[in-house]
Design a protein around this motif. Structure first.
Motif, PDB file in Angstrom:
ATOM      1  N   ARG A   1       0.840  -1.191   0.000  1.00  0.00           N
ATOM      2  CA  ARG A   1       0.000   0.000   0.000  1.00  0.00           C
ATOM      3  C   ARG A   1       0.881   1.248   0.000  1.00  0.00           C
ATOM      4  O   ARG A   1       1.979   1.231   0.513  1.00  0.00           O
ATOM      5  CB  ARG A   1      -0.893   0.027   1.233  1.00  0.00           C
ATOM      6  CG  ARG A   1      -1.849  -1.135   1.302  1.00  0.00           C
ATOM      7  CD  ARG A   1      -2.822  -0.950   2.460  1.00  0.00           C
ATOM      8  NE  ARG A   1      -3.699  -2.076   2.516  1.00  0.00           N
ATOM      9  CZ  ARG A   1      -4.829  -2.179   1.846  1.00  0.00           C
ATOM     10  NH1 ARG A   1      -5.204  -1.214   1.054  1.00  0.00           N
ATOM     11  NH2 ARG A   1      -5.584  -3.241   1.942  1.00  0.00           N
ATOM     12  N   ALA A  78       1.793   1.763   9.233  1.00  0.00           N
ATOM     13  CA  ALA A  78       0.575   2.336   8.661  1.00  0.00           C
ATOM     14  C   ALA A  78      -0.630   1.556   9.190  1.00  0.00           C
ATOM     15  O   ALA A  78      -0.514   0.383   9.568  1.00  0.00           O
ATOM     16  CB  ALA A  78       0.623   2.248   7.142  1.00  0.00           C
ATOM     17  N   GLN A  87       3.507  -0.643   4.212  1.00  0.00           N
ATOM     18  CA  GLN A  87       3.363   0.541   3.363  1.00  0.00           C
ATOM     19  C   GLN A  87       4.671   0.826   2.643  1.00  0.00           C
ATOM     20  O   GLN A  87       5.746   0.768   3.230  1.00  0.00           O
ATOM     21  CB  GLN A  87       2.976   1.764   4.196  1.00  0.00           C
ATOM     22  CG  GLN A  87       2.813   3.011   3.341  1.00  0.00           C
ATOM     23  CD  GLN A  87       2.730   4.282   4.149  1.00  0.00           C
ATOM     24  OE1 GLN A  87       2.263   4.279   5.272  1.00  0.00           O
ATOM     25  NE2 GLN A  87       3.199   5.360   3.573  1.00  0.00           N
TER      26      GLN A  87
END
Length: 135
Positions: A1, A78, A87
């Protein structure tokens, strides 16, 4: 992500600061520059060492300085939907000598600040000069 795909982006733990050492040869020559690195912060807040790479640097020594500094920083993972997630982080640090850093009395130069982008926020990163006898 990425930072845009999480609820709370990964960030440097409050008790830590990114302290990249300004390379001596570049400081003495008055060379400014920057380095951008990319890496993954795991759900437990650890930096995934195999993912750490210098994306760009105005001089290889700036990239090395940022990479080395990241090894001593701790992160907060995160969060997405109330769960810690991995992340991808892209971080840019700019190096600029403080006024007087090249003078004979440069030991008195104050710590330089550099802007770094981590997640959606811009943070101030402390970038101490590598001064002879002061590490």
């Amino acid at each position: 992500r990425t930072a845009d795909a999480v609820d709370v982006p990964a960030h440097i733990a409050p008790s830590f600061a990114l302290e990249a050492v300004y390379p001596d040869s570049l400081l003495e020559a008055g060379i400014t520059g920057s380095a951008t690195v990319e890496f993954v912060i795991e759900p437990d807040g650890a930096l995934a060492l195999g993912t750490l790479s210098v994306v760009s640097a105005t001089h290889p020594a700036f990239g090395s300085a940022v990479r080395d500094a990241l090894l001593s920083v701790r992160f907060i993972a995160a969060v997405y939907r109330n769960r810690n997630v991995a992340q991808v982080v892209m971080l840019t640090v700019r190096f600029e000598p403080a006024s007087g850093a090249n003078s004979p009395n440069r030991d008195d130069a104050a710590r330089e600040s550099a802007e770094c982008k981590l997640g959606r926020d811009t943070h101030r990163a402390r970038v101490p000069f590598h001064l002879v006898g002061q590490l």
